[in-house]
Design an enzyme around this catalytic site. Sequence first.
Site, PDB file in Angstrom:
ATOM      1  N   LYS A 100      -5.408  16.445  20.734  1.00  0.00           N
ATOM      2  CA  LYS A 100      -4.782  16.647  19.437  1.00  0.00           C
ATOM      3  C   LYS A 100      -5.465  15.673  18.486  1.00  0.00           C
ATOM      4  O   LYS A 100      -5.312  14.460  18.605  1.00  0.00           O
ATOM      5  CB  LYS A 100      -3.283  16.381  19.491  1.00  0.00           C
ATOM      6  CG  LYS A 100      -2.603  16.513  18.132  1.00  0.00           C
ATOM      7  CD  LYS A 100      -1.185  15.978  18.151  1.00  0.00           C
ATOM      8  CE  LYS A 100      -0.653  15.873  16.731  1.00  0.00           C
ATOM      9  NZ  LYS A 100       0.644  15.180  16.654  1.00  0.00           N
ATOM     10  N   GLY A 161       7.596  11.969  11.013  1.00  0.00           N
ATOM     11  CA  GLY A 161       8.784  11.141  11.187  1.00  0.00           C
ATOM     12  C   GLY A 161       9.812  11.236  10.087  1.00  0.00           C
ATOM     13  O   GLY A 161      10.831  10.547  10.122  1.00  0.00           O
ATOM     14  N   ALA A 187       5.158  17.873  13.092  1.00  0.00           N
ATOM     15  CA  ALA A 187       5.606  16.794  12.203  1.00  0.00           C
ATOM     16  C   ALA A 187       6.643  17.271  11.192  1.00  0.00           C
ATOM     17  O   ALA A 187       6.491  18.317  10.571  1.00  0.00           O
ATOM     18  CB  ALA A 187       4.442  16.129  11.464  1.00  0.00           C
ATOM     19  N   GLY A 188       7.693  16.463  11.047  1.00  0.00           N
ATOM     20  CA  GLY A 188       8.691  16.697  10.020  1.00  0.00           C
ATOM     21  C   GLY A 188       9.979  17.351  10.478  1.00  0.00           C
ATOM     22  O   GLY A 188      10.948  17.415   9.729  1.00  0.00           O
ATOM     23  N   ASN A 209       8.380  14.610  18.010  1.00  0.00           N
ATOM     24  CA  ASN A 209       8.612  13.358  18.714  1.00  0.00           C
ATOM     25  C   ASN A 209       9.841  12.647  18.159  1.00  0.00           C
ATOM     26  O   ASN A 209      10.866  12.519  18.812  1.00  0.00           O
ATOM     27  CB  ASN A 209       7.380  12.473  18.639  1.00  0.00           C
ATOM     28  CG  ASN A 209       7.506  11.173  19.431  1.00  0.00           C
ATOM     29  OD1 ASN A 209       6.649  10.316  19.350  1.00  0.00           O
ATOM     30  ND2 ASN A 209       8.554  10.997  20.217  1.00  0.00           N
ATOM     31  N   THR A 210       9.753  12.217  16.892  1.00  0.00           N
ATOM     32  CA  THR A 210      10.821  11.408  16.309  1.00  0.00           C
ATOM     33  C   THR A 210      12.162  12.121  16.310  1.00  0.00           C
ATOM     34  O   THR A 210      13.206  11.485  16.524  1.00  0.00           O
ATOM     35  CB  THR A 210      10.453  11.015  14.863  1.00  0.00           C
ATOM     36  OG1 THR A 210       9.180  10.358  14.871  1.00  0.00           O
ATOM     37  CG2 THR A 210      11.491  10.075  14.271  1.00  0.00           C
TER      38      THR A 210
END
Length: 257
Positions: A100, A161, A187-188, A209-210
């Site tokens: 990635k 994040g 993301a987001g 992830n977050t």
Amino acid sequence: MSDDRLTIAGREFRSRLWVGTGKYKDFVETKKAIDASGADVVTVAVRRVNITDRNSENLLDYLDPKQYTILPNTAGCYTVEDAVRYARLARAAGVSDLVKLEVIGDERTLFPDTAGLIEAAKILIKEGFVVLPYTNDDPIVAQKLVDIGCPAVMPLAAPIGSGLGIRNPYNLKIILETVNVPVIVDAGVGTASDAALAMEYGADAVLMNTAIAGAREPIAMAEAMKYAVEAGRLAYKAGRIPRKLYATASSPIEGML
């Protein structure tokens, strides 16, 4: 849905939820969350998480590479040279030639440096890497990445994040309509509804992830994300009804007494 597999560059993946490994309290919690998510692709920041030094605590002691596809990423790299270096390091350590690719352009927003991303992708593709680029939601950049040989693109939904969800669904829809490779929303994502919505739009997978690691109960959120991605994918394949301004009777009126 068991036969609804995602295929990228000839590699088949069972789950359409891909997960990261940062921000957990320890590797034990990381492993529990990944198990609960049902994911079979796990991305790891080569600069931040140990997957290369077997002489110290190593994430791969907790995640069996035979069970999971370990996807090294170049998070934290702000130059083409750094991104290429860390991709090479992961492959040299025997982790993967699947990468990635991230080339960050701004420390505050963590938006990609798209010019640097394209340059780094060209270098790595020539070296035999399978490059999955983290990019912004620009359809032109996405197409350029496909044109140079990326077998998938990974547009952001919102800043890394941020948990804001999909900020520009129209650009995402254009990307989905124009590129002929899998699109992984990256993301987001903030909660399960964000993941479901991305899949309902037609995304091939969602990476996060977050949203999981930062939740009050990461294990429970990982399970929620699993079902959200599955539900969104199934809804997309089923096909939603058209939106209408006025009501339509649920029951036929023909022959009504």
